[in-house]
Design an enzyme around this catalytic site. Sequence first.
Site, PDB file in Angstrom:
ATOM      1  CB  ALA A  42      13.129  51.900 -16.132  1.00  6.53           C
ATOM      2  CG  HIS A  47      18.347  47.694 -12.646  1.00  3.70           C
ATOM      3  ND1 HIS A  47      17.800  48.275 -13.761  1.00  3.70           N
ATOM      4  CD2 HIS A  47      18.675  48.720 -11.817  1.00  3.70           C
ATOM      5  CE1 HIS A  47      17.778  49.592 -13.611  1.00  3.70           C
ATOM      6  NE2 HIS A  47      18.316  49.893 -12.454  1.00  3.70           N
ATOM      7  CE  LYS A 161      25.001  54.223 -15.930  1.00  5.80           C
ATOM      8  NZ  LYS A 161      24.003  54.919 -15.100  1.00  5.80           N
TER       9      LYS A 161
HETATM   10  P1  AMP Z   1      18.946  52.899 -10.471  1.00  4.54           P
HETATM   11  O1  AMP Z   1      17.680  52.163 -10.754  1.00  4.54           O
HETATM   12  O2  AMP Z   1      19.485  53.660 -11.615  1.00  4.54           O
HETATM   13  O3  AMP Z   1      18.885  53.688  -9.181  1.00  4.54           O
HETATM   14  O4  AMP Z   1      20.024  51.772 -10.200  1.00  4.54           O
HETATM   15  C1  AMP Z   1      19.847  50.803  -9.196  1.00  4.54           C
HETATM   16  C2  AMP Z   1      21.155  50.106  -8.974  1.00  4.54           C
HETATM   17  O5  AMP Z   1      21.570  49.461 -10.179  1.00  4.54           O
HETATM   18  C3  AMP Z   1      22.283  51.071  -8.581  1.00  4.54           C
HETATM   19  O6  AMP Z   1      23.088  50.461  -7.586  1.00  4.54           O
HETATM   20  C4  AMP Z   1      23.032  51.235  -9.880  1.00  4.54           C
HETATM   21  O7  AMP Z   1      24.400  51.577  -9.701  1.00  4.54           O
HETATM   22  C5  AMP Z   1      22.895  49.862 -10.490  1.00  4.54           C
HETATM   23  N1  AMP Z   1      23.087  49.919 -11.937  1.00  4.54           N
HETATM   24  C6  AMP Z   1      22.511  50.798 -12.797  1.00  4.54           C
HETATM   25  N2  AMP Z   1      22.982  50.595 -14.045  1.00  4.54           N
HETATM   26  C7  AMP Z   1      23.864  49.587 -13.953  1.00  4.54           C
HETATM   27  C8  AMP Z   1      24.705  48.918 -14.913  1.00  4.54           C
HETATM   28  N3  AMP Z   1      24.714  49.261 -16.199  1.00  4.54           N
HETATM   29  N4  AMP Z   1      25.491  47.905 -14.476  1.00  4.54           N
HETATM   30  C9  AMP Z   1      25.489  47.552 -13.162  1.00  4.54           C
HETATM   31  N5  AMP Z   1      24.737  48.139 -12.220  1.00  4.54           N
HETATM   32  C10 AMP Z   1      23.935  49.138 -12.607  1.00  4.54           C
END
Ligand code: AMP
Length: 292
Positions: A42, A47, A161
């Site tokens: 998503a 990301h 985050k």
């Molecule tokens: P997730 O898909 O939520 O597991 O996130 C994957 C990676 O993207 C993780 O390292 C998160 O910390 C990073 N991430 C998620 N949201 C953000 C954001 N708004 N800004 C920067 N990195 C993010």
Amino acid sequence: MFAVNFNKTAMPIFSGKAALMTFLKSIKNKNTSIGFVPTMGALHQGHLSLMQQSLNENQKTVVSIFVNPTQFNNPEDLKKYPRTLESDTKKIEALNPDIIIYAPTVEDIYEENVSSESFDFDGLENQMEGKFRPGHFDGVGTIVKRLFEIVQPNNAYFGEKDFQQLQIVKKMTQKNNLPVNIIGCPIHREENGLAMSSRNERLSPEQRSEASVIYKTLKNAELLFQNKSATEVTEWVNEVFNNHPTFELEYFQIAEEDSLLPCIEKSKDKNYRAFIAVFVNNIRLIDTISLK
Ligand code: AMP
């Protein structure tokens, strides 16, 4: 299947670890640095910014897309987590078609045994997210360790985050002597300040706009913390959410960045950070801000 391809392009997409590992071996030599961005899909601009940083700093970038069941303490949250592999692939391709995608099945990662290893993160796991999401960081440790074994990256990129997760991954890497540099990347926000998150897709337009209260509160907490104690700031934040009709505060905590222990008395030599988790209509949102 060696590689699944939704876009009928040459973009390498792997659903099995064996094929991915063979492919990575074939392209790797001692001058190839591999950057790795683990995600649960998503995808949003946050990301993509991690991927861009990896592209800038490495010859090859691998992105994993995997909704990891063992890090969800709430089955409903796991069920409702958005899964948008086809549009994710398009976004990655638009950023750079050379990115290698690993989108495994649960069986490819866990085989018959969908459970977590047990980790000791020197107490980092007992604070905040660890307290409110029992087992969450064992799940995170398990999947990150497995993905590192499969991808064998030189550099891995994680968002600030999820600051507690970033510290936990650093700790796990250090304790297991894994040869990976863990790189923390800044938070990307929507125009109204709301931290980008895959869960934002579940908010109604009104909730999404109202959710700016989270970042506004963090910014005000940052200002207040210049002259007030952590307890006073925490009381103020509790008051803000007690008076809010739709947003329910799960926790607000000011903690020291390295140990993640709550700030009892301010010390000039320490770096502090505020952490917040809020529910709106059963959707859980987290955010954090440095209080330097
Ligand atoms: P997730 O898909 O939520 O597991 O996130 C994957 C990676 O993207 C993780 O390292 C998160 O910390 C990073 N991430 C998620 N949201 C953000 C954001 N708004 N800004 C920067 N990195 C993010």
